[in-house]
Enzyme design. Structure first.
Site, short mmCIF file in Angstrom:
data_model
loop_
_atom_site.label_atom_id
_atom_site.label_comp_id
_atom_site.label_asym_id
_atom_site.label_seq_id
_atom_site.Cartn_x
_atom_site.Cartn_y
_atom_site.Cartn_z
N LYS A 95 -2.34 -2.69 7.17
CA LYS A 95 -2.60 -2.41 8.80
C LYS A 95 -2.70 -3.28 9.16
O LYS A 95 -2.28 -3.43 10.27
CB LYS A 95 -4.09 -1.07 9.08
CG LYS A 95 -3.40 0.43 7.76
CD LYS A 95 -4.24 1.31 9.04
CE LYS A 95 -5.33 1.17 8.68
NZ LYS A 95 -5.71 2.26 8.96
N ASP A 135 -6.79 5.05 13.11
CA ASP A 135 -6.87 5.91 12.14
C ASP A 135 -5.72 6.81 11.68
O ASP A 135 -5.05 6.82 12.80
CB ASP A 135 -7.74 7.19 12.16
CG ASP A 135 -8.25 7.88 11.27
OD1 ASP A 135 -8.84 7.06 10.33
OD2 ASP A 135 -8.43 8.74 10.77
N ASP A 168 4.74 4.47 1.72
CA ASP A 168 5.99 3.81 2.50
C ASP A 168 7.48 4.49 1.24
O ASP A 168 8.51 4.92 1.72
CB ASP A 168 5.81 2.62 2.40
CG ASP A 168 5.58 2.02 4.39
OD1 ASP A 168 5.36 3.64 5.10
OD2 ASP A 168 4.49 1.49 3.92
N LYS A 177 10.24 -1.76 10.38
CA LYS A 177 9.83 -0.68 10.45
C LYS A 177 9.17 -0.68 12.08
O LYS A 177 7.98 0.46 12.21
CB LYS A 177 8.72 -1.20 9.07
CG LYS A 177 7.48 0.02 8.94
CD LYS A 177 6.16 0.51 7.59
CE LYS A 177 5.74 1.33 7.98
NZ LYS A 177 4.01 1.33 7.21
#
Ligand code: IMP
Length: 213
Positions: free
Chosen positions: A18, A72, A160, A180
């Site tokens: 992330k 989140d 993914d 993406k």
């Protein structure tokens, strides 16, 4: 002060996948991951993405005395009544890794036909100017797809390799990072969050101009 001239913003995430994606999207902004500032992760006790994002942003802002961005996110699968949802990162247990979680998801969906494997990634992003900010900026992104019955692709992280993206005829683990980021729940939420922060700052600026400051 504009968003681009804000001093450091702490990013309340310890997830390298992330962090990589958020830093790529916010390339022009001075983002520092909380791990570099020795912030201890807060317990994610919320039952919704937005509650957990606020908990994380407040914790980072409190410890660093800096504005904070937190996200989140997770996977919501219709055939599983929304699971894994807010426990996506620990679906197969507290110390589970991405592969354990993905394997558990495939087991739970065994026998479910393709047309019932609809799912979406959700990302809620929050910006708090300080730990007691009563009015955080909150943005949500949603990315619709289907869950395959086997893993394909090496890019990305988490779920993914089993997240089929119908518009591109491949899994999100087969998409180049830049593609993406342009499509994903996180990319959408960050874009919306950036716009909200800029709008908030423009409103303050307009008030000051009206006051002749
Ligand atoms: P969080 O750190 O509580 O937000 O956990 C998010 C979890 O959701 C991750 O650990 C992944 O398992 C899953 N997840 C969120 N976003 C993505 C994504 O873009 N790709 C794959 N899995 C994701």
């Amino acid at each position: 002060m504009t968003f681009s001239t804000l001093n450091k913003i702490v990013l309340a995430s310890g997830n390298p996948g992330k962090i990589r994606e958020i830093q790529a999207i916010l390339a022009d902004h001075p983002i520092v991951p909380q791990s570099m500032l020795n912030v201890v992760d807060v317990e994610e006790t919320g039952t919704t993405f937005v509650e957990n994002a606020i908990l994380k942003a407040r914790n980072a802002a409190l410890h660093c005395k800096l504005p904070a961005i937190a996200d989140d996110s997770g996977l919501v699968v219709d055939a599983l009544n929304g699971a894994p949802g807010v426990i996506s990162a620990r679906y197969a247990g507290a110390i589970a890794n991405d592969r354990d979680n993905l394997n558990k998801l495939l087991r739970e969906l065994e026998g479910v036909p393709a047309e019932l494997r609809t799912a979406r990634f959700i990302c809620v992003m929050v910006f708090m100017e300080h730990a007691n900010d009563p009015c955080p900026a909150i943005a949500q992104g949603v990315w619709e797809g289907l869950i395959l019955d086997h893993a394909v692709g090496e890019n990305g992280f988490g779920y993914d390799p089993v997240f089929w993206v119908p518009s591109h005829n491949c899994t999100s683990a087969e998409l180049p990072a830049v593609v993406k980021n342009a499509l994903s729940h996180r990319g959408q939420a960050l874009k919306a969050l950036t716009a909200l922060i800029k709008a908030k700052q423009a409103d303050v600026g307009a008030t000051l101009v009206a006051l002749g400051e």
